[in-house]
Write an enzyme that holds these catalytic residues in place. Structure first.
Site, PDB file in Angstrom:
ATOM      1  CB  THR A 142      -1.429   0.445   1.277  1.00 31.50           C
ATOM      2  OG1 THR A 142      -1.757  -1.380   1.225  1.00 31.50           O
ATOM      3  CG2 THR A 142      -1.686   1.485   1.040  1.00 31.50           C
ATOM      4  CE  LYS A 178      -6.373  -1.061  -0.307  1.00 33.34           C
ATOM      5  NZ  LYS A 178      -7.127  -1.729   0.274  1.00 33.34           N
ATOM      6  CE  LYS A 201      -5.746   2.492   1.803  1.00 32.31           C
ATOM      7  NZ  LYS A 201      -6.633   1.791   2.314  1.00 32.31           N
ATOM      8  CG  ASP A 211      -8.917   1.843  -0.508  1.00 33.02           C
ATOM      9  OD1 ASP A 211     -10.398   2.207  -1.105  1.00 33.02           O
ATOM     10  OD2 ASP A 211      -8.803   1.275   0.713  1.00 33.02           O
ATOM     11  CD  GLU A 269      -9.594  -2.575  -1.806  1.00 31.78           C
ATOM     12  OE1 GLU A 269     -10.525  -2.175  -0.638  1.00 31.78           O
ATOM     13  OE2 GLU A 269      -9.266  -2.033  -1.760  1.00 31.78           O
ATOM     14  CG  ASP A 306     -13.362  -2.305   2.000  1.00 32.65           C
ATOM     15  OD1 ASP A 306     -13.640  -2.762   2.811  1.00 32.65           O
ATOM     16  OD2 ASP A 306     -12.011  -1.741   2.404  1.00 32.65           O
ATOM     17  CE  LYS A 342     -10.209  -3.756   4.175  1.00 28.01           C
ATOM     18  NZ  LYS A 342     -10.134  -2.646   4.578  1.00 28.01           N
ATOM     19  CB  CYS A 353      -5.324  -7.025   6.183  1.00 25.59           C
ATOM     20  SG  CYS A 353      -4.266  -5.759   5.496  1.00 25.59           S
ATOM     21  CG  ASP A 378      -3.851  -4.696   1.020  1.00 25.49           C
ATOM     22  OD1 ASP A 378      -2.170  -4.639   1.764  1.00 25.49           O
ATOM     23  OD2 ASP A 378      -4.635  -3.801   1.068  1.00 25.49           O
ATOM     24  CG  ASP A 438       0.056  -3.653   2.938  1.00 23.45           C
ATOM     25  OD1 ASP A 438      -0.974  -3.799   3.161  1.00 23.45           O
ATOM     26  OD2 ASP A 438       0.778  -2.650   1.823  1.00 23.45           O
TER      27      ASP A 438
END
Length: 326
Positions: A124, A147, A149, A174, A200, A223, A245, A273, A295, A297
């Site tokens: 991320t 990923k 953000k 995301d 996402e 999500d 998650k 997560c 994901d 991480d």
């Protein structure tokens, strides 16, 4: 009968972790431990303010289940005692681990699942200025999946900067609910131009009906819009994938059921997560082998992990050692 103990633990984050809602410098987790009959089982959760959770509230929720668990209640009973969320996750995962340690069997055997295998995780990149995100992307450019953000205004520049800095990486983005319906199509087109593989949660949960009315040039993953099985069917026209998650489903028991139902409805699976230690990641590895995207991480974002934590070889996560969980 097992005895339950509960502890709040803190793990500093390496630098900061920033999303559209704010910045974190540490991961605050709750660890539930069940001990008895020569065995000890643990589960870790992260209470999340976005879902109305706090450490204090989660601890209080755990206490409502204490008497039942110490009297021998199992995973099925726990599902009725607590709603999906962080508190139930810690207890459910502790019950799985306790049964494994007590029986001398691995959790995947108890659940009738294939043995976990090594999987590749996304890494991320926190939201920031295009320049800062490009710097972070260059450092991580050798990783196969990043990923990214995002936060709304300025996202096209952020995405372009990351793509230029990591031209070979597969990108997923995301937005953490930061986009609006009026600019949804424009932002999705920008993602398509950048070769993004998945977007996402672009719109706020409960206000995402616009996703059903447009042609989506990039697959879109739910999500915040989905927690457990009950919400899946209603999202089928809006989303192509669902992010499962443990802290949302309330543990491995519901996560396994949610994965089964999501596949039956035609969703791709994404296993995600919160930022937490390896103890919080380990149960999710039992589902990660079936997922299109992983994901997990969280430990890679910490300044330190548990000494018995997961082994990461680059972006590959090896199966959890028994000393950690399961």
């Amino acid at each position: 009968m097992p005895k339950l103990s509960v502890a709040v633990e803190r793990f500093p984050i390496a630098g900061t972790f920033a999303i559209s809602r704010g910045v974190k410098t540490e991961a605050v987790v709750i660890v539930a431990t069940l001990e008895g009959e020569g065995a000890r089982g643990r589960g870790e959760c992260v209470p999340y303010a976005r879902y109305g959770e706090s450490v204090e509230r989660a601890l209080a929720d755990v206490e409502t289940a204490r008497a039942a668990l110490e009297a021998g209640a199992g995973r099925d009973a726990l599902q009725a005692l607590l709603a999906p969320g962080a508190a139930r996750n810690a207890l459910d995962c502790a019950l799985w681990d306790f049964e494994a340690k007590r029986s001398g069997r691995r959790v995947h055997e108890i659940a009738g699942l294939p043995a976990p295998r090594a999987v590749s995780t996304a890494f991320t990149l926190s939201v920031g200025t295009p320049e800062d995100m490009a710097t972070a992307a260059r450092r991580a450019a050798a990783r196969p999946l990043l990923k990214v953000k995002l936060a709304g205004e300025g996202d096209e520049a952020r995405l372009a900067a990351v793509r230029a800095a990591a031209p070979a990486a597969t990108l997923i983005v995301d937005a953490n609910e930061a986009w609006a319906p009026h600019d949804l199509e424009r932002r999705l087109e920008a993602c398509a131009r950048a070769g993004v593989a998945l977007v996402e949660q672009p719109l706020p949960a409960g206000r995402d009906e616009a996703l059903a009315r447009i042609a989506r040039p990039v697959p879109v993953c739910a999500d915040e819009s989905v927690h457990a099985r009950a919400g899946l069917a209603a999202l089928r026209e809006r989303y192509d994938a669902v992010n499962l998650k443990l802290d949302k489903t309330g543990g491995l028991t519901e996560m396994l059921a949610c994965a089964r139902d999501a596949r039956a409805l035609g969703f791709d699976l994404f296993v995600g997560c919160m930022v937490a230690s390896s103890l919080a990641m380990a149960p999710a590895l039992l589902v990660a082998g079936e997922a299109r995207y992983v994901d997990l991480d969280g430990p890679l974002l910490l300044a330190r992990d548990r000494p018995e934590g997961l082994v990461y070889e680059g972006s590959q996560i090896l199966p959890a050692p028994p000393a950690l969980w399961g």
